[in-house]
Design a protein around this motif. Structure first.
Motif, PDB file in Angstrom:
ATOM      1  N   ILE A  67     -33.171 -24.881 -26.398  1.00  0.00           N
ATOM      2  CA  ILE A  67     -33.273 -24.198 -26.747  1.00  0.00           C
ATOM      3  C   ILE A  67     -34.460 -22.812 -26.128  1.00  0.00           C
ATOM      4  O   ILE A  67     -34.210 -22.034 -25.511  1.00  0.00           O
ATOM      5  N   ALA A  68     -35.755 -23.554 -26.362  1.00  0.00           N
ATOM      6  CA  ALA A  68     -36.746 -23.051 -26.015  1.00  0.00           C
ATOM      7  C   ALA A  68     -37.342 -22.354 -24.519  1.00  0.00           C
ATOM      8  O   ALA A  68     -37.593 -21.824 -24.145  1.00  0.00           O
ATOM      9  N   GLU A  77     -37.954 -15.225 -25.736  1.00  0.00           N
ATOM     10  CA  GLU A  77     -38.346 -16.599 -26.285  1.00  0.00           C
ATOM     11  C   GLU A  77     -37.827 -16.684 -27.939  1.00  0.00           C
ATOM     12  O   GLU A  77     -36.911 -15.876 -28.324  1.00  0.00           O
ATOM     13  N   LEU A  78     -38.728 -17.832 -28.543  1.00  0.00           N
ATOM     14  CA  LEU A  78     -37.988 -18.148 -30.098  1.00  0.00           C
ATOM     15  C   LEU A  78     -38.617 -17.256 -30.880  1.00  0.00           C
ATOM     16  O   LEU A  78     -37.253 -17.100 -31.816  1.00  0.00           O
ATOM     17  N   GLU A  79     -38.939 -15.983 -30.782  1.00  0.00           N
ATOM     18  CA  GLU A  79     -38.883 -15.362 -32.142  1.00  0.00           C
ATOM     19  C   GLU A  79     -37.589 -13.918 -31.880  1.00  0.00           C
ATOM     20  O   GLU A  79     -37.938 -13.639 -32.535  1.00  0.00           O
ATOM     21  N   HIS A  80     -36.410 -14.147 -30.187  1.00  0.00           N
ATOM     22  CA  HIS A  80     -35.911 -13.265 -30.894  1.00  0.00           C
ATOM     23  C   HIS A  80     -34.738 -14.192 -30.992  1.00  0.00           C
ATOM     24  O   HIS A  80     -33.585 -13.490 -31.298  1.00  0.00           O
ATOM     25  N   ARG A 103     -40.509 -26.467 -37.604  1.00  0.00           N
ATOM     26  CA  ARG A 103     -42.060 -26.254 -36.781  1.00  0.00           C
ATOM     27  C   ARG A 103     -41.798 -25.377 -36.110  1.00  0.00           C
ATOM     28  O   ARG A 103     -42.444 -24.415 -35.020  1.00  0.00           O
ATOM     29  N   TRP A 104     -40.883 -25.808 -35.065  1.00  0.00           N
ATOM     30  CA  TRP A 104     -40.346 -24.412 -34.077  1.00  0.00           C
ATOM     31  C   TRP A 104     -40.303 -22.901 -34.100  1.00  0.00           C
ATOM     32  O   TRP A 104     -40.621 -22.108 -33.440  1.00  0.00           O
ATOM     33  N   LEU A 105     -39.613 -22.929 -35.901  1.00  0.00           N
ATOM     34  CA  LEU A 105     -39.173 -21.535 -36.008  1.00  0.00           C
ATOM     35  C   LEU A 105     -40.052 -21.009 -36.847  1.00  0.00           C
ATOM     36  O   LEU A 105     -39.865 -19.863 -36.998  1.00  0.00           O
ATOM     37  N   LYS A 106     -41.565 -21.799 -36.949  1.00  0.00           N
ATOM     38  CA  LYS A 106     -42.356 -20.773 -38.182  1.00  0.00           C
ATOM     39  C   LYS A 106     -42.255 -19.755 -37.897  1.00  0.00           C
ATOM     40  O   LYS A 106     -42.962 -19.381 -37.073  1.00  0.00           O
TER      41      LYS A 106
END
Length: 137
Positions: A67-68, A77-80, A103-106
């Motif tokens: 996904i990243a 990026e993951l924050e989106h 953990r990935w989406l903290k």
């Protein structure tokens, strides 16, 4: 095509044991800012090799890594990430999978749906995670 298709493939190549002929892709960038990702599993995107057989945490880790990578290729990026859906084949896997995803989406705070299903596309897959992201203008 009206939208950008990232990592196009045909199921004849990736699922040779099945009689399928679908043109698919790993991600679609629509309207210039929304990214729809195909459900990701414990599979290497470059080789289509299944990884971490029997290890639900390892498969979740690979899915999140995919996904990243796909979001980066789409310019995000993951924050989106705004929405994730997690499919597991055994409710006992929930804690292990959600720990990896958490953990990935903290700090991201996406909406999330979790579903227990009887099976995924291949018997060795234990978890599948899909995501939708919106890249800010």
């Amino acid at each position: 095509m009206k939208h950008t298709r990232i990592r196009t493939f045909n199921t004849k190549d990736t699922y040779p044991e099945q009689k399928l002929d679908n043109d698919l892709c790993q991600a679609v960038v629509a309207r210039g800012s929304t990214v729809f990702l195909r459900g990701q599993i414990g599979q290497n995107l470059d080789t289509s090799e299944s990884v971490c057989i029997g290890d639900v945490s390892g498969q979740a880790e690979q899915a999140m890594s995919n996904i990243a990578m796909l979001l980066k290729e789409a310019g995000g990026e993951l924050e989106h990430i705004c929405k994730i859906t997690i499919y597991i084949i055994d409710p006992r896997y929930r804690e292990a999978v959600y720990r990896v995803v958490g953990r990935w989406l903290k700090g991201v705070f996406p909406v999330s749906t979790g579903i227990v299903v009887s099976a995924l596309a291949r018997p060795e897959w234990l978890v599948e995670i899909d995501a939708t992201a919106v890249i800010p203008d």
